[in-house]
Design a protein around this motif. Structure first.
Motif, PDB file in Angstrom:
ATOM      1  N   CYS A 238       1.123   1.381   9.407  1.00 19.67           N
ATOM      2  CA  CYS A 238       1.660   0.030   9.781  1.00 19.67           C
ATOM      3  C   CYS A 238       0.808  -1.107   9.614  1.00 19.67           C
ATOM      4  CB  CYS A 238       2.468   0.134  11.093  1.00 19.67           C
ATOM      5  SG  CYS A 238       2.704  -1.301  11.783  1.00 19.67           S
ATOM      6  N   GLU A 239       1.009  -2.022   8.750  1.00 20.59           N
ATOM      7  CA  GLU A 239       0.192  -3.093   8.743  1.00 20.59           C
ATOM      8  C   GLU A 239       0.071  -3.983   9.886  1.00 20.59           C
ATOM      9  OE1 GLU A 239      -1.803  -3.450   6.043  1.00 20.59           O
ATOM     10  OE2 GLU A 239      -0.946  -1.704   5.242  1.00 20.59           O
TER      11      GLU A 239
ATOM     12  N   PRO B 129      -2.886  11.903   5.640  1.00 22.06           N
ATOM     13  CA  PRO B 129      -4.288  11.103   5.469  1.00 22.06           C
ATOM     14  C   PRO B 129      -4.366   9.808   6.177  1.00 22.06           C
ATOM     15  CG  PRO B 129      -2.895  11.701   3.560  1.00 22.06           C
ATOM     16  CD  PRO B 129      -2.288  12.235   4.511  1.00 22.06           C
ATOM     17  N   ALA B 130      -3.494   9.135   6.401  1.00 23.28           N
ATOM     18  CA  ALA B 130      -3.858   7.862   7.210  1.00 23.28           C
ATOM     19  C   ALA B 130      -4.275   8.120   8.570  1.00 23.28           C
ATOM     20  CB  ALA B 130      -2.553   7.243   7.078  1.00 23.28           C
ATOM     21  N   THR B 131      -3.712   9.182   8.999  1.00 26.02           N
ATOM     22  CA  THR B 131      -4.160   9.415  10.527  1.00 26.02           C
ATOM     23  C   THR B 131      -5.782  10.208  10.530  1.00 26.02           C
ATOM     24  OG1 THR B 131      -1.826   9.924  11.392  1.00 26.02           O
ATOM     25  CG2 THR B 131      -3.831  11.350  12.515  1.00 26.02           C
ATOM     26  N   ILE B 132      -5.996  10.831   9.341  1.00 25.76           N
ATOM     27  CA  ILE B 132      -7.138  11.433   9.127  1.00 25.76           C
ATOM     28  C   ILE B 132      -8.344  10.422   9.212  1.00 25.76           C
ATOM     29  CG2 ILE B 132      -8.772  12.961   7.417  1.00 25.76           C
ATOM     30  CD1 ILE B 132      -6.200  14.688   7.036  1.00 25.76           C
ATOM     31  N   GLU B 133      -7.822   9.218   8.473  1.00 35.44           N
ATOM     32  CA  GLU B 133      -8.800   8.222   8.334  1.00 35.44           C
ATOM     33  C   GLU B 133      -9.085   7.783   9.593  1.00 35.44           C
ATOM     34  OE1 GLU B 133      -7.737   5.051   5.327  1.00 35.44           O
ATOM     35  OE2 GLU B 133      -7.126   6.718   3.903  1.00 35.44           O
TER      36      GLU B 133
ATOM     37  N   LEU C 193       3.185   7.576  16.108  1.00 36.24           N
ATOM     38  CA  LEU C 193       4.355   7.714  15.721  1.00 36.24           C
ATOM     39  C   LEU C 193       4.419   8.483  14.444  1.00 36.24           C
ATOM     40  CD1 LEU C 193       6.057   4.379  16.915  1.00 36.24           C
ATOM     41  CD2 LEU C 193       6.379   7.093  17.961  1.00 36.24           C
ATOM     42  N   LEU C 194       3.438   8.315  13.427  1.00 35.33           N
ATOM     43  CA  LEU C 194       3.469   9.090  12.261  1.00 35.33           C
ATOM     44  C   LEU C 194       3.472  10.379  12.432  1.00 35.33           C
ATOM     45  CD1 LEU C 194       3.504   8.605   9.220  1.00 35.33           C
ATOM     46  CD2 LEU C 194       0.871   8.309   9.282  1.00 35.33           C
ATOM     47  N   GLU C 195       2.616  11.061  13.591  1.00 28.55           N
ATOM     48  CA  GLU C 195       2.314  12.571  13.603  1.00 28.55           C
ATOM     49  C   GLU C 195       3.435  12.979  14.553  1.00 28.55           C
ATOM     50  OE1 GLU C 195       0.427  14.184  12.093  1.00 28.55           O
ATOM     51  OE2 GLU C 195      -0.641  12.525  11.104  1.00 28.55           O
ATOM     52  N   PHE C 196       4.059  12.078  15.253  1.00 27.43           N
ATOM     53  CA  PHE C 196       5.148  12.547  16.311  1.00 27.43           C
ATOM     54  C   PHE C 196       6.413  11.845  15.932  1.00 27.43           C
ATOM     55  CE2 PHE C 196       0.991  13.375  18.210  1.00 27.43           C
ATOM     56  CZ  PHE C 196       1.032  14.683  18.089  1.00 27.43           C
TER      57      PHE C 196
END
Length: 156
Positions: A81-82, A42-46, A107-110
């Motif tokens: 990551c903040e 969801p963070a990537t989608i945003e 890096l969240l997706e990969f």
């Protein structure tokens, strides 16, 4: 007793509906995304429509560019990551002003890229030349520090 059963069924139906809706929404948002993945965090989608997170580089393209011994700058980040959330709005305008083609790698997706490229912390900006890392800058920095580092890298 009938009220408890009825309420339990109603709550269960609501929860199932919310889960199904969330899954459908995630798939719709992820459809046709640049990541080529059916399900995204969801963070990537945003960030999909955020111009600060354009110019993405996928693992295959990154490997190809390094194998071809291209020179490139790769910004390794995570949408959760903040420090990345604070750094990206500072760094992106600098690289645009300096006309540097900085690729962004999520890096969240990969997740495999952490080890593959020896990334310990986010954000990390790496400069590659002849397919090899020549310099990196890790963590959040002031705008003038980013600019000075990038100017040095352009000269080298």
């Amino acid at each position: 007793m009938k009220k408890i059963i009825f309420l339990s069924i109603l709550v269960a139906a609501f929860l199932i509906g919310a889960i199904v809706y969330s899954d459908i929404s995630n798939r719709e948002a992820a459809a046709g995304n640049p990541y080529g993945k059916a399900n995204l965090n969801p963070a990537t989608i945003e960030q999909l429509n955020d111009p600060l997170y354009d110019n993405l580089i996928m693992p295959e393209e990154l490997q190809t560019k390094l194998a071809n011994k291209d020179e490139l700058f790769v910004y390794y980040y995570s949408p959760v990551c903040e420090h990345c959330k604070a750094t990206t709005p500072v760094l992106v305008p600098i690289v645009k002003d300096m006309q540097i083609d900085m690729k962004k790698h999520n890096l969240l997706e990969f997740n495999a890229s952490w080890d593959q490229y020896n990334i310990e912390f986010t954000p990390t900006l790496v400069h590659y030349k002849d397919g090899k890392e020549v310099a990196r800058m890790v963590g959040g920095h002031e705008a003038n520090e980013w600019k000075t580092w990038l100017e040095e890298q352009k000269k080298s």
